[in-house]
Write a protein that holds these residues in place. Sequence first.
Motif, PDB file in Angstrom:
ATOM      1  N   UNK A   3       0.825  -1.197   0.000  1.00 30.74           N
ATOM      2  CA  UNK A   3       0.000   0.000   0.000  1.00 30.74           C
ATOM      3  C   UNK A   3       0.863   1.252   0.000  1.00 30.74           C
ATOM      4  N   UNK A   4       2.132   1.108   0.318  1.00 34.33           N
ATOM      5  CA  UNK A   4       3.046   2.246   0.332  1.00 34.33           C
ATOM      6  C   UNK A   4       3.499   2.578  -1.084  1.00 34.33           C
ATOM      7  N   UNK A  22      11.922   0.460   3.840  1.00 33.71           N
ATOM      8  CA  UNK A  22      10.915   1.497   4.032  1.00 33.71           C
ATOM      9  C   UNK A  22      11.601   2.736   4.590  1.00 33.71           C
ATOM     10  N   UNK A  23      11.256   3.888   4.042  1.00 33.94           N
ATOM     11  CA  UNK A  23      11.782   5.163   4.542  1.00 33.94           C
ATOM     12  C   UNK A  23      10.726   6.240   4.345  1.00 33.94           C
ATOM     13  N   UNK A  24      10.382   6.898   5.424  1.00 33.41           N
ATOM     14  CA  UNK A  24       9.435   8.013   5.372  1.00 33.41           C
ATOM     15  C   UNK A  24       8.118   7.644   4.687  1.00 33.41           C
ATOM     16  N   UNK A  28      11.588   1.980  -0.861  1.00 27.96           N
ATOM     17  CA  UNK A  28      12.652   2.299  -1.811  1.00 27.96           C
ATOM     18  C   UNK A  28      13.291   0.990  -2.249  1.00 27.96           C
ATOM     19  N   UNK A  29      13.363   0.791  -3.561  1.00 26.10           N
ATOM     20  CA  UNK A  29      13.956  -0.423  -4.119  1.00 26.10           C
ATOM     21  C   UNK A  29      15.149   0.012  -4.964  1.00 26.10           C
ATOM     22  N   UNK A  30      16.331  -0.445  -4.556  1.00 25.63           N
ATOM     23  CA  UNK A  30      17.566  -0.100  -5.264  1.00 25.63           C
ATOM     24  C   UNK A  30      17.974  -1.290  -6.120  1.00 25.63           C
ATOM     25  N   UNK A  31      18.147  -1.051  -7.427  1.00 28.18           N
ATOM     26  CA  UNK A  31      18.464  -2.139  -8.349  1.00 28.18           C
ATOM     27  C   UNK A  31      19.611  -1.738  -9.260  1.00 28.18           C
ATOM     28  N   UNK A  32      20.305  -2.730  -9.828  1.00 34.85           N
ATOM     29  CA  UNK A  32      21.350  -2.417 -10.816  1.00 34.85           C
ATOM     30  C   UNK A  32      20.736  -1.753 -12.056  1.00 34.85           C
ATOM     31  N   UNK A  51       9.711  -6.955   2.102  1.00 36.46           N
ATOM     32  CA  UNK A  51       9.627  -5.807   3.004  1.00 36.46           C
ATOM     33  C   UNK A  51       8.218  -5.689   3.578  1.00 36.46           C
ATOM     34  N   UNK A  52       7.216  -5.905   2.761  1.00 32.97           N
ATOM     35  CA  UNK A  52       5.831  -5.826   3.215  1.00 32.97           C
ATOM     36  C   UNK A  52       5.565  -6.876   4.291  1.00 32.97           C
TER      37      UNK A  52
END
Length: 158
Positions: A3-4, A22-24, A28-32, A51-52
């Motif tokens: 839902x985020x 999760x931030x704020x 956030x998903x960091x990928x190559x 993460x969920x």
Amino acid sequence: MSDLPIDVIRSRKRTRTAQAYEANGRLRVLIPAHLSEDEEAAVVTELVGKVTRKLSQETVDLETRAREVANKYGLRAPTSIVWSERQNSRWGSCSPRNGTIRISSRLASMPGWVLDWVLVHELAHLEVANHGERFKSLVSRYEMAERAEGYLIAKAGG
């Protein structure tokens, strides 16, 4: 998914690994940077799910819930109960000898009545190791058993 809101961030410095957090109030998903759209979609789906589930686990006091369910349905409470990230083919497992129960983290984001059915199922195993008539009698005390089973069958894809 979540839902985020989700921010996907491609990085040239990142060559093989991906990360999500999760931030704020956002995921956030960091990928190559080199991942194709299909690879990105698969990685994002997997990491957002993890993460969920983790965030959902933090909102459910599994130990208290198991004690309440055990009390309500006249079952023995476990000596310990934990979320498990490793339960991918089962919803839960029980070691009757030492009274421990492991619950798949996949259940953390599902409706509470589904989690409760799995808890009843595993708590019943503390008394009966097999799936015989006595076990079925204990599990059938849960009024939403059939509905919860159907829900999980649908979630598992058949």
